[in-house]
Design a protein around this motif. Structure first.
Motif, PDB file in Angstrom:
ATOM      1  N   GLY A 175       0.851  -1.178   0.000  1.00  0.00           N
ATOM      2  CA  GLY A 175       0.000   0.000   0.000  1.00  0.00           C
ATOM      3  C   GLY A 175       0.892   1.234   0.000  1.00  0.00           C
ATOM      4  N   LEU A 176       0.293   2.390  -0.221  1.00  0.00           N
ATOM      5  CA  LEU A 176       1.043   3.648  -0.212  1.00  0.00           C
ATOM      6  C   LEU A 176       0.429   4.583   0.816  1.00  0.00           C
ATOM      7  CD1 LEU A 176       3.140   5.637  -1.302  1.00  0.00           C
ATOM      8  CD2 LEU A 176       1.485   6.293  -3.078  1.00  0.00           C
ATOM      9  N   GLU A 177       1.161   4.811   1.891  1.00  0.00           N
ATOM     10  CA  GLU A 177       0.776   5.782   2.912  1.00  0.00           C
ATOM     11  C   GLU A 177       1.765   6.946   2.820  1.00  0.00           C
ATOM     12  OE1 GLU A 177      -0.575   8.145   4.961  1.00  0.00           O
ATOM     13  OE2 GLU A 177      -1.796   6.362   5.413  1.00  0.00           O
ATOM     14  N   LEU A 178       1.321   8.058   2.251  1.00  0.00           N
ATOM     15  CA  LEU A 178       2.227   9.166   1.963  1.00  0.00           C
ATOM     16  C   LEU A 178       2.785   9.837   3.213  1.00  0.00           C
ATOM     17  CD1 LEU A 178       0.366  10.762  -1.074  1.00  0.00           C
ATOM     18  CD2 LEU A 178       2.688   9.815  -1.106  1.00  0.00           C
ATOM     19  N   THR A 179       2.132   9.656   4.349  1.00  0.00           N
ATOM     20  CA  THR A 179       2.650  10.248   5.583  1.00  0.00           C
ATOM     21  C   THR A 179       3.759   9.405   6.202  1.00  0.00           C
ATOM     22  OG1 THR A 179       0.970   9.158   6.956  1.00  0.00           O
ATOM     23  CG2 THR A 179       0.434  11.343   6.074  1.00  0.00           C
ATOM     24  N   SER A 180       4.012   8.231   5.635  1.00  0.00           N
ATOM     25  CA  SER A 180       5.061   7.350   6.134  1.00  0.00           C
ATOM     26  C   SER A 180       6.178   7.241   5.094  1.00  0.00           C
ATOM     27  CB  SER A 180       4.497   5.959   6.445  1.00  0.00           C
ATOM     28  OG  SER A 180       5.540   5.019   6.652  1.00  0.00           O
ATOM     29  N   GLN A 181       7.358   7.724   5.439  1.00  0.00           N
ATOM     30  CA  GLN A 181       8.482   7.657   4.516  1.00  0.00           C
ATOM     31  C   GLN A 181       8.873   6.205   4.220  1.00  0.00           C
ATOM     32  OE1 GLN A 181      10.789  10.563   3.289  1.00  0.00           O
ATOM     33  NE2 GLN A 181       8.643  11.201   3.312  1.00  0.00           N
TER      34      GLN A 181
END
Length: 384
Positions: free
Chosen positions: A121-127
């Protein structure tokens, strides 16, 4: 206001030539109807996008689960492109790709398709999540043998509370800027390879006209109600300020999008990769879903007016599609265009001191690189 001025002027003329009041009422009504029809046509319907670029690579659209991103991804697939659609959860991304493909198959004969990264998945707040997703993208484009030629940075959030990420960063700047920064930097080799192979390669950055509020606040010395004597150096501070205001945070993140796009264009060499910024306009999306209940109720009461001023999602996606697919924006570009309603307009940063804007760009880029570097170091420490 313009409509009221026109009605007043016409009314005065009609009084002078002694037209009966009944006639004046009908003329007033006609002017009002015509004015609203003009506003609706210009703002809601808007111009059409030029989507004549032949599908020849892979597109990544962030924020494709809803709103403008979903409309953009769906239209790209309908036009024949291969589109990677991320979501915070990998299973949701798979379901999203399936939904887009089923919709397009029922409405088009083109051979485009939406695909998902099955295990990420892509969580933009997590680098950490962003880096893992970028690595998965690199593997995916090798697997499907279609280079990544279009990167559309569409995702954005607006949070009225004071949320922070896992490492204490203010979540609005983390999602709207820092996540996209790291994603782009990690995918630059793929974009550069596509450009070297002759693909029309572009980075499209969605921003907002609200960036002008932040520019006025930070590039013009003055005091405001909430932020006294702050200047553009605050853009390099990604922590939560003590006097947090959610719309200030949002507008600053959108200004960061503009400045970052200008800097990345210099770094990637705009002679080979185009960088375009886009304001989609006022669009009915889910970005306001997290606003306080009172504000959402207020939106319901003002819906008749909003319906005349706000675009549906499919129309809101037109400027993005125009930036991504119009031959007008093929490299080389001498500047970073800023689009509203599919038309290049000034982004207003040119109205402020050139040296301050340039310094802000450099500072923001350096701070973003440092932030990503520190994140990598922390991840390695945790692994050890």
């Amino acid at each position: 206001s313009i409509c009221l001025l026109i009605v007043t002027c016409v009314d005065n003329v009609l009084i002078r030539i002694r037209r009966p009041s009944f006639t004046r009422k009908w003329i007033r009504l006609s002017i009002v109807v015509a004015a609203f029809a003009f506003i609706y046509n210009q703002n809601v319907l808007g111009p059409s996008a030029n989507v004549s670029m032949v599908p020849n690579g892979t597109v990544l659209v962030t924020g494709a689960t809803t709103g403008i991103g979903y409309a953009t991804a769906t239209e790209l697939v309908r036009l024949g492109w291969t589109v990677i659609v991320p979501a915070r959860d990998a299973k949701k991304a798979v379901a999203l790709a399936k939904r887009i493909n089923e919709y397009v198959v029922s409405s088009s004969d083109n051979k485009g398709r939406a695909i998902a990264i099955v295990n990420h998945g892509l969580e933009l707040t997590s680098q950490t999540s962003v880096r893992a997703y970028a690595a998965a993208i690199r593997e995916k484009v090798k697997e499907i043998q279609k280079p990544l030629s279009l990167l559309i940075l569409n995702a954005g959030i607006l949070r009225p509370t004071v949320p922070v990420t896992e490492d204490g960063t203010e979540v609005t700047i983390a999602a709207n800027h820092l996540g996209h920064h790291t994603l782009t930097v990690n995918l630059l080799p793929e974009l550069q390879e596509a450009s070297a192979r002759g693909f029309d390669t572009r980075i499209v950055v969605l921003t907002s006209s609200s960036h002008r509020l932040a520019a006025e606040e930070l590039f013009v010395p003055h005091k405001t109600k909430y932020h006294q004597n702050e200047d553009w150096t605050v853009l390099a501070n990604f922590s939560v300020p003590s006097n947090y205001e959610y719309f200030v945070a949002y507008s600053r993140s959108k200004l960061s999008n503009i400045l970052w796009a200008q800097e990345v264009a210099q770094i990637v060499n705009s002679s080979s990769i185009s960088v375009i910024t886009v304001h989609p306009g006022l669009v009915f999306t889910d970005i306001t879903a997290s606003l306080p209940v009172a504000m959402q109720i207020g939106q319901l009461f003002t819906f008749p007016v909003l319906a005349l001023l706000m675009k549906p999602k499919t129309v809101g996606a037109r400027s993005t599609l125009h930036a991504a697919l119009s031959p007008e924006f093929s490299a080389p570009l001498s500047t970073v265009p800023y689009l509203e309603n599919c038309l290049p307009v000034p982004d207003h940063t040119e109205y402020y001191d050139f040296h301050s804007v340039l310094a802000a760009r450099k500072l923001l880029w350096a701070a973003s690189v440092d932030y990503a570097t520190i994140s990598v170091a922390k991840a390695r420490e945790e692994e050890d």
